[in-house]
Motif scaffolding. Structure first.
Motif, PDB file in Angstrom:
ATOM      1  N   LEU A 175     -28.239 -13.002  -4.373  1.00  0.00           N
ATOM      2  CA  LEU A 175     -28.743 -13.280  -2.849  1.00  0.00           C
ATOM      3  C   LEU A 175     -30.374 -12.561  -2.637  1.00  0.00           C
ATOM      4  CD1 LEU A 175     -25.833 -12.355  -0.914  1.00  0.00           C
ATOM      5  CD2 LEU A 175     -26.780 -14.579  -0.375  1.00  0.00           C
ATOM      6  N   GLN A 176     -30.665 -11.907  -3.877  1.00  0.00           N
ATOM      7  CA  GLN A 176     -31.788 -11.585  -3.781  1.00  0.00           C
ATOM      8  C   GLN A 176     -32.908 -12.171  -4.764  1.00  0.00           C
ATOM      9  OE1 GLN A 176     -31.530  -7.630  -5.223  1.00  0.00           O
ATOM     10  NE2 GLN A 176     -30.483  -6.973  -3.333  1.00  0.00           N
ATOM     11  N   GLY A 177     -32.386 -13.778  -5.425  1.00  0.00           N
ATOM     12  CA  GLY A 177     -32.958 -14.846  -6.048  1.00  0.00           C
ATOM     13  C   GLY A 177     -33.537 -14.468  -7.125  1.00  0.00           C
ATOM     14  N   ARG A 178     -32.549 -12.520  -8.156  1.00  0.00           N
ATOM     15  CA  ARG A 178     -32.317 -12.504  -9.383  1.00  0.00           C
ATOM     16  C   ARG A 178     -31.891 -12.783 -10.310  1.00  0.00           C
ATOM     17  NH1 ARG A 178     -30.831  -7.326  -9.850  1.00  0.00           N
ATOM     18  NH2 ARG A 178     -29.519  -7.985  -7.863  1.00  0.00           N
ATOM     19  N   ILE A 179     -31.085 -13.727  -9.998  1.00  0.00           N
ATOM     20  CA  ILE A 179     -29.849 -14.879 -11.151  1.00  0.00           C
ATOM     21  C   ILE A 179     -30.032 -15.981 -10.576  1.00  0.00           C
ATOM     22  CG2 ILE A 179     -28.378 -12.239 -11.427  1.00  0.00           C
ATOM     23  CD1 ILE A 179     -26.728 -13.746  -9.900  1.00  0.00           C
ATOM     24  N   ASN A 180     -29.707 -16.321 -12.278  1.00  0.00           N
ATOM     25  CA  ASN A 180     -29.469 -17.764 -11.973  1.00  0.00           C
ATOM     26  C   ASN A 180     -27.926 -17.982 -11.661  1.00  0.00           C
ATOM     27  OD1 ASN A 180     -29.730 -20.689 -12.672  1.00  0.00           O
ATOM     28  ND2 ASN A 180     -30.427 -20.395 -14.808  1.00  0.00           N
ATOM     29  N   ALA A 181     -27.189 -18.483 -11.586  1.00  0.00           N
ATOM     30  CA  ALA A 181     -25.436 -19.225 -10.739  1.00  0.00           C
ATOM     31  C   ALA A 181     -25.163 -19.782 -11.824  1.00  0.00           C
ATOM     32  CB  ALA A 181     -25.632 -18.903  -9.169  1.00  0.00           C
ATOM     33  N   ALA A 182     -23.803 -19.961 -12.118  1.00  0.00           N
ATOM     34  CA  ALA A 182     -22.871 -21.216 -12.982  1.00  0.00           C
ATOM     35  C   ALA A 182     -22.816 -21.535 -11.351  1.00  0.00           C
ATOM     36  CB  ALA A 182     -21.838 -20.454 -13.875  1.00  0.00           C
ATOM     37  N   ALA A 241     -37.758 -20.102 -10.306  1.00  0.00           N
ATOM     38  CA  ALA A 241     -37.618 -18.432  -9.525  1.00  0.00           C
ATOM     39  C   ALA A 241     -37.362 -19.500  -7.716  1.00  0.00           C
ATOM     40  CB  ALA A 241     -38.637 -17.744  -9.435  1.00  0.00           C
ATOM     41  N   ILE A 242     -38.417 -19.935  -7.763  1.00  0.00           N
ATOM     42  CA  ILE A 242     -38.581 -21.167  -5.754  1.00  0.00           C
ATOM     43  C   ILE A 242     -36.702 -21.802  -5.748  1.00  0.00           C
ATOM     44  CG2 ILE A 242     -38.663 -22.883  -4.391  1.00  0.00           C
ATOM     45  CD1 ILE A 242     -41.691 -22.467  -6.414  1.00  0.00           C
ATOM     46  N   ILE A 243     -36.026 -22.229  -7.039  1.00  0.00           N
ATOM     47  CA  ILE A 243     -34.672 -22.566  -6.490  1.00  0.00           C
ATOM     48  C   ILE A 243     -34.241 -21.176  -6.465  1.00  0.00           C
ATOM     49  CG2 ILE A 243     -33.292 -24.004  -8.255  1.00  0.00           C
ATOM     50  CD1 ILE A 243     -34.995 -25.449  -9.731  1.00  0.00           C
ATOM     51  N   LYS A 244     -34.160 -20.296  -7.426  1.00  0.00           N
ATOM     52  CA  LYS A 244     -33.244 -19.205  -7.053  1.00  0.00           C
ATOM     53  C   LYS A 244     -33.425 -18.311  -5.703  1.00  0.00           C
ATOM     54  CE  LYS A 244     -34.156 -17.119 -11.250  1.00  0.00           C
ATOM     55  NZ  LYS A 244     -34.874 -16.145 -12.102  1.00  0.00           N
ATOM     56  N   LEU A 245     -34.851 -18.404  -5.475  1.00  0.00           N
ATOM     57  CA  LEU A 245     -35.137 -18.356  -4.384  1.00  0.00           C
ATOM     58  C   LEU A 245     -34.498 -18.777  -2.785  1.00  0.00           C
ATOM     59  CD1 LEU A 245     -38.030 -16.835  -4.321  1.00  0.00           C
ATOM     60  CD2 LEU A 245     -36.457 -15.847  -3.621  1.00  0.00           C
ATOM     61  N   ARG A 246     -34.224 -20.668  -3.241  1.00  0.00           N
ATOM     62  CA  ARG A 246     -33.371 -21.343  -2.392  1.00  0.00           C
ATOM     63  C   ARG A 246     -32.646 -21.073  -2.217  1.00  0.00           C
ATOM     64  NH1 ARG A 246     -36.069 -26.409   0.248  1.00  0.00           N
ATOM     65  NH2 ARG A 246     -37.723 -25.947  -1.379  1.00  0.00           N
ATOM     66  N   TYR A 247     -31.638 -20.930  -2.756  1.00  0.00           N
ATOM     67  CA  TYR A 247     -30.324 -20.893  -3.279  1.00  0.00           C
ATOM     68  C   TYR A 247     -29.555 -19.157  -2.660  1.00  0.00           C
ATOM     69  CZ  TYR A 247     -28.384 -24.243  -6.319  1.00  0.00           C
ATOM     70  OH  TYR A 247     -27.444 -25.237  -6.725  1.00  0.00           O
ATOM     71  N   ALA A 248     -30.838 -18.223  -2.845  1.00  0.00           N
ATOM     72  CA  ALA A 248     -30.825 -16.990  -2.064  1.00  0.00           C
ATOM     73  C   ALA A 248     -30.033 -16.747  -0.830  1.00  0.00           C
ATOM     74  CB  ALA A 248     -31.594 -16.055  -2.436  1.00  0.00           C
ATOM     75  N   LEU A 249     -32.041 -18.015   0.096  1.00  0.00           N
ATOM     76  CA  LEU A 249     -31.556 -17.766   1.435  1.00  0.00           C
ATOM     77  C   LEU A 249     -30.852 -18.667   1.766  1.00  0.00           C
ATOM     78  CD1 LEU A 249     -33.661 -17.395   3.158  1.00  0.00           C
ATOM     79  CD2 LEU A 249     -35.128 -18.932   2.705  1.00  0.00           C
ATOM     80  N   ALA A 250     -29.896 -19.864   1.054  1.00  0.00           N
ATOM     81  CA  ALA A 250     -29.412 -21.054   1.951  1.00  0.00           C
ATOM     82  C   ALA A 250     -28.260 -19.680   1.793  1.00  0.00           C
ATOM     83  CB  ALA A 250     -29.428 -22.159   0.612  1.00  0.00           C
ATOM     84  N   PHE A 251     -27.522 -18.754   0.836  1.00  0.00           N
ATOM     85  CA  PHE A 251     -26.722 -18.311   1.431  1.00  0.00           C
ATOM     86  C   PHE A 251     -26.606 -17.323   2.494  1.00  0.00           C
ATOM     87  CE2 PHE A 251     -25.443 -20.250  -3.374  1.00  0.00           C
ATOM     88  CZ  PHE A 251     -24.116 -20.304  -2.899  1.00  0.00           C
ATOM     89  N   LYS A 252     -28.176 -16.626   2.327  1.00  0.00           N
ATOM     90  CA  LYS A 252     -27.991 -15.561   3.207  1.00  0.00           C
ATOM     91  C   LYS A 252     -28.397 -16.398   4.670  1.00  0.00           C
ATOM     92  CE  LYS A 252     -31.626 -12.140   4.851  1.00  0.00           C
ATOM     93  NZ  LYS A 252     -31.640 -12.531   6.020  1.00  0.00           N
ATOM     94  N   LYS A 253     -28.668 -17.531   5.216  1.00  0.00           N
ATOM     95  CA  LYS A 253     -28.869 -17.856   6.166  1.00  0.00           C
ATOM     96  C   LYS A 253     -27.046 -18.570   6.682  1.00  0.00           C
ATOM     97  CE  LYS A 253     -33.083 -20.362   6.742  1.00  0.00           C
ATOM     98  NZ  LYS A 253     -33.015 -22.037   6.988  1.00  0.00           N
ATOM     99  N   ILE A 254     -26.406 -18.707   5.568  1.00  0.00           N
ATOM    100  CA  ILE A 254     -24.454 -18.799   6.187  1.00  0.00           C
ATOM    101  C   ILE A 254     -24.088 -17.680   6.382  1.00  0.00           C
ATOM    102  CG2 ILE A 254     -22.696 -19.462   4.546  1.00  0.00           C
ATOM    103  CD1 ILE A 254     -24.270 -21.254   2.999  1.00  0.00           C
ATOM    104  N   LEU A 255     -24.760 -16.533   5.885  1.00  0.00           N
ATOM    105  CA  LEU A 255     -24.096 -15.305   5.823  1.00  0.00           C
ATOM    106  C   LEU A 255     -24.230 -14.698   7.328  1.00  0.00           C
ATOM    107  CD1 LEU A 255     -23.381 -13.262   2.522  1.00  0.00           C
ATOM    108  CD2 LEU A 255     -21.941 -14.083   4.157  1.00  0.00           C
ATOM    109  N   ASP A 256     -25.351 -15.006   8.032  1.00  0.00           N
ATOM    110  CA  ASP A 256     -25.732 -14.487   8.570  1.00  0.00           C
ATOM    111  C   ASP A 256     -25.285 -15.247  10.003  1.00  0.00           C
ATOM    112  OD1 ASP A 256     -28.007 -12.882   7.433  1.00  0.00           O
ATOM    113  OD2 ASP A 256     -29.829 -13.969   7.732  1.00  0.00           O
TER     114      ASP A 256
END
Length: 120
Positions: free
Chosen positions: A63-70, A7-22
């Motif tokens: 981006l919400q950390g709900r899925i484990n992206a391929a 879950a932490i890894i998914k949130l880390r990915y989500a937050l990284a992508f969010k920072k890029i979009l922001d």
């Protein structure tokens, strides 16, 4: 690896992508003020969906950390953003545990607020 670590890894990915979009949104706003147009700058979910070919629902889940992206999904998003995995790694690695906790809290608040809105 347990579920909490995943879950932490998914949130880390989500937050990284969010920072890029922001960052891209900020760049787009500054460009607009200066009268510049950058048709390749991706600053919205819609444009990211269009350029990456990844459905908006999948992007939102990521981006919400709900899925484990391929890895292919991540590669398509990075390609659309014009980024390498190394460049993305800078964002990913710079995220602190405090940022993850705050982002998780903000996502929970949004979910709670949405649920309250549906009950009215």
């Amino acid at each position: 690896m347990d579920d909490k670590e995943k879950a932490i890894i998914k949130l880390r990915y989500a937050l990284a992508f969010k920072k890029i979009l922001d960052k891209n949104k900020e760049t787009a706003a500054n460009n607009k003020l200066e009268g510049k147009k950058d048709p390749d700058l991706i600053s919205t979910y819609y444009r990211l969906e269009k350029w990456s070919g990844i459905p908006k629902a999948t992007l939102l889940g990521l981006l919400q950390g709900r899925i484990n992206a391929a890895s292919t999904t991540i590669a398509a998003i990075l390609d659309a953003l014009g980024m390498t995995f190394s460049e993305f790694g800078f964002y990913y690695d710079s995220i602190t545990e405090g940022e993850i906790a705050a982002y998780k809290e903000s996502l929970l608040k949004l979910k709670t607020d949405r649920q309250r809105g549906k009950k009215k």
